[in-house]
Write an enzyme that holds these catalytic residues in place. Structure first.
Site, PDB file in Angstrom:
ATOM      1  N   ASN A 110      -6.207  -2.861   1.732  1.00  0.00           N
ATOM      2  CA  ASN A 110      -6.491  -3.909   2.086  1.00  0.00           C
ATOM      3  C   ASN A 110      -7.851  -4.597   2.292  1.00  0.00           C
ATOM      4  OD1 ASN A 110      -3.803  -4.410   2.330  1.00  0.00           O
ATOM      5  ND2 ASN A 110      -3.564  -4.867   4.324  1.00  0.00           N
ATOM      6  N   ARG A 114       0.663  -1.296   0.041  1.00  0.00           N
ATOM      7  CA  ARG A 114      -0.051  -0.053   0.061  1.00  0.00           C
ATOM      8  C   ARG A 114       0.760   1.355   0.129  1.00  0.00           C
ATOM      9  NH1 ARG A 114      -4.016  -1.041   4.769  1.00  0.00           N
ATOM     10  NH2 ARG A 114      -2.095  -1.952   5.643  1.00  0.00           N
TER      11      ARG A 114
END
Ligand code: ZN
Ligand code: ZN
Ligand code: FE
Length: 763
Positions: free
Chosen positions: A37, A19
């Site tokens: 996520n 990320r």
């Protein structure tokens, strides 16, 4: 004109800095949107011009973090723009289908290493440093998605400095879930075995190092559990560790400070060096240098790995290990805190309960290890790594297949070196090595692993697969499980499962000749197998060959007393002449003992027939007088390998008739052989020629599977014979060839079966 797209990525994309990477990349391209996520992996919403977005997609694929792996990449164009003002990481989304792969624990990275050695850094000497590239993962995860609140870091509150790093997209710790520092993270405590606190944090490190140098045994909590650690230079300490752990001669691993020090003690190829330095940091088995050199650096190599020419080495993998090694400056004996075969101890309570009296001190910290995991063990088999134990750094892991499963499946493996697998969609997930089932702790851990795996991967099996041997704990468990859930139970023959695991590794779906050699496994004819030649088809197998069978006098007790194997084969050759044999080997039996064993053999009392190569190794060692009482599995093979002379290309006579390999006359020659090295070499060569001769006239690709092929000397010899003739040979690498690979083979059976079923439907 700006458009909006949604990207879904599956694979190893959580806990590997994915990320933060996306966020930085988007910012650099001035793309707006968000990333989060979810339980499948990562979801990105991105807004920008069409050309920028396609550049973004290309860069994600080409520049992704080193430890990430993409198994699925889906891009969808959204119907409307949401008008994001910046690019951010947002809260995880949880949905019901989980296919996110659990991230594995990772070795300390170079940046973090520099920090803990830098006096000016706020994390100087901090044993729990980590970042998006490194640190604990699997061992601290409660549930997916991998976020701090779903891990055992949830009880630690980040201090303002750590929180700033966590939120700063330019920081290495941007969204590093276990981020912490000496102010806000876990604390270290050194205890005496009577639980008295001796020191904390840096003082604990200093004192621990001092105690180790003085010759104490310290239990140190690492990434996946405790290790028993002591000086490698003090033979008295090692001796007492052996006595206390009740581990007579099974080799210990040694932790070294640097690759340079390892080279002083061992002979190492470039491939081996790469494996030792790899992110996964397994224990690597290397060839020892001649002992006089060893004595100088790692004094007690004979105490550490008696009578064999291998040494298991490992470099420090957690910051805590680094800080200890920096202080002691000598190699340390490093062995899992457990009683052989049972799972590694993960808390101080367990330590006291199971290993009290083994350690003098213990070094603990207050972050829980939620799932214990052992160190991985590997070696190099002609350039490729061969994993002997898939654990920390390598597991859990998954293997993508070309098709997908019809139903979700649970595979429970065999009995020894247990490991379980799950099947879902198009992947097989293999879970970490458990140990040998049978002991209460292993059985408990086995069951816990199953429920953890089912929960993390959100699998509810419709099929459960186990070994054909219904007496195995795993098989009994599977039967109960199938009954209680009213689902299908499948039992797969042990050696067939070995062969299937090799086929899975190489994605083989058609015919193959698989040589499956191991200790013992129940064959489909009810006898004990272990020296098999299987022709495996699309689904199913036929046993096209096996070694001539012999009787295991006293069944299981032949494993503890390999001289019985030697004797049994000698009786096959000499009959009652055995009583007149005047060879040194016969002195191992008293007159009465000989009479009893002879009678057992003659009347087949408690003497099951077997065709096991593993047992044959034992028998050869016994006849040569080099191994009377084995104390660990595989000892005979290792000893014969140590005696092997590569320059000798001689072998013993054997004969292949109707698929049966006749070799027993070898024992006649071994009986009077004085040159033990020659005998060991000829025996290993004989096995290699047996494989070669058997395979060469069959028009099939050939593969090796089963625990015997942990013997690198044998594998190398076979490979060289095949190479000369340009014959193809498949060998294991990622999936262990020993019984830890069995559950993958069981899973692959279901895959092939489902595939066949689907084909039938189509026709
Ligand atoms: Zn790091
Ligand atoms: Zn902090
Ligand atoms: Fe096996």
């Amino acid at each position: 004109m700006n458009i909006s797209i949604t990207i879904n990525i599956e694979g190893i994309v959580q806990g590997v800095g994915f990320r933060p990477f996306i966020c930085n990349l988007a910012n650099s391209l001035n793309i707006k949107g968000r990333v989060c996520n979810d339980s499948r992996g990562v979801e990105i919403v991105a807004e920008g011009s069409e050309s920028l977005l396609s550049e973004f997609i290309e860069l994600i694929k080409s520049k992704k973090p080193i430890k990430s792996e993409i198994t699925l990449f889906e891009v969808r164009r959204d119907s409307k723009l949401r008008g994001y003002e910046d690019f951010s990481i947002c809260k995880s989304k949880i949905s019901h289908i989980s296919s996110a792969i659990v991230p594995v624990d990772s070795t300390i990275c170079q940046n973090c290493l520099n920090e803990i050695r830098d006096k000016r850094d706020r994390r100087f000497d901090y044993p729990f440093v980590n970042c998006t590239d490194c640190g604990p993962r699997y061992t601290i995860i409660k549930s997916l998605p991998y976020d701090r609140k779903n891990s055992s870091m949830d009880s630690f509150v980040m201090c303002p400095s750590c929180q700033r790093e966590y939120e700063d997209s330019s920081s290495r710790r941007f969204h590093a879930q276990p981020n912490s520092c000496p102010k806000c993270g876990p604390k270290l405590t050194l205890y005496k075995s009577d639980n008295r606190v001796l020191a904390t944090n840096i003082e604990a490190l200093d004192m621990c190092a001092k105690l180790l140098k003085q010759g104490s045994i310290v239990a140190i909590k690492g990434v996946g559990g405790f290790a028993l650690v002591c000086s490698s230079k003090k033979s008295a300490t090692i001796k007492s560790l052996r006595a206390r752990k009740r581990r007579a001669s099974k080799p210990f691993a040694v932790m070294f400070r640097s690759i340079y020090e390892i080279k002083k003690c061992t002979i190492m190829s470039e491939d081996e060096e790469r494996l030792i330095l790899s992110y996964e940091r397994p224990i690597v088995l290397l060839k020892k240098r001649k002992s006089h050199r060893l004595e100088k650096f790692c004094i007690s190599s004979e105490k550490i790995a008696p009578k064999i020419d291998r040494l298991g080495v490992i470099l420090p993998y957690s910051p805590l290990h680094v800080l200890i090694m920096d202080r002691v400056k000598i190699p340390l004996v490093f062995t899992s805190a457990n009683i052989s075969g049972t799972p590694i101890v993960k808390s101080k309570e367990e330590l006291k309960e199971r290993l009290f009296g083994v350690y003098d001190f213990y070094l603990d910290y207050d972050r829980d290890i939620l799932h214990s995991i052992d160190d991985s063990v590997a070696c190099i088999n002609s350039k490729n790594p061969l994993l002997l134990r898939r654990a920390r750094g390598f597991a859990p892991c998954s293997f993508a297949l070309k098709g997908s499963f019809l139903d979700e499946v649970l595979c429970v493996g065999a009995l020894q070196k247990s490991a379980i697998s799950l099947c879902k969609n198009g992947t097989i997930a293999l879970f970490p090595y458990i140990g040998d089932l049978g002991e209460v702790q292993s059985n408990d851990y086995f069951e816990k692993s199953i429920y953890l795996a089912l929960e993390l991967y959100r699998v509810s099996p419709k099929v459960v697969v186990c070994d054909l041997h219904s007496g195995y704990y795993s098989a009994k468990w599977a039967m109960e499980f199938a009954k209680s859930r009213d689902i299908e139970l499948l039992q797969i023959e042990h050696h067939y499962a070995h062969a299937l695991s090799l086929m899975c590794e190489h994605k083989i779906e058609s015919e193959i000749l698989c040589i499956t050699w191991d200790g013992t496994g129940l064959g489909s004819d009810g006898t004990i197998w272990g020296g098999e030649f299987l022709e495996v088809g699309e689904l199913g197998f036929s046993r096209v060959g096996h070694i001539d069978r012999f009787k295991l006098l006293g069944g299981e007790s032949s494993i503890k007393e390999p001289k019985r194997v030697g004797l049994s084969i000698l009786i096959d050759i000499y009959g009652d002449e055995i009583f007149n044999l005047n060879a040194p080997f016969m002195k191992n039996f008293s007159d009465d003992e000989l009479k009893v064993l002879y009678k057992m053999h003659n009347n087949s009392i408690n003497s099951p027939l077997c065709s096991s190569i593993g047992r044959l190794f034992d028998g050869v060692c016994a006849i040569l007088g080099i191994l009377i009482k084995p104390t660990y599995e595989g000892e005979a093979g290792l000893m014969l390998e140590s005696l092997y002379d590569e320059s000798i290309d001689k072998w013993y006579d054997f004969k292949i008739e109707d698929g049966v390999i006749y070799y027993k006359s070898i024992f006649k020659e071994l009986l009077y052989e004085r040159d033990i090295e020659l005998a060991a070499t000829k025996f290993i060569n004989t096995l290699a020629y047996i494989v070669y001769e058997f395979a060469k006239d069959r028009d099939l690709p050939c593969g090796l599977s089963g625990g015997v092929f942990q013997n690198m000397t044998l594998c190398r010899k076979i490979a060289s014979l095949f190479e000369k003739d340009g014959m193809k040979l498949f060998q294991h690498s990622k999936i262990p060839c020993n019984d830890s690979g069995i559950s993958v083979g069981q899973a692959y059976y279901c895959y092939l079966r489902d595939k066949k079923e689907k084909r039938c439907e189509m026709n």
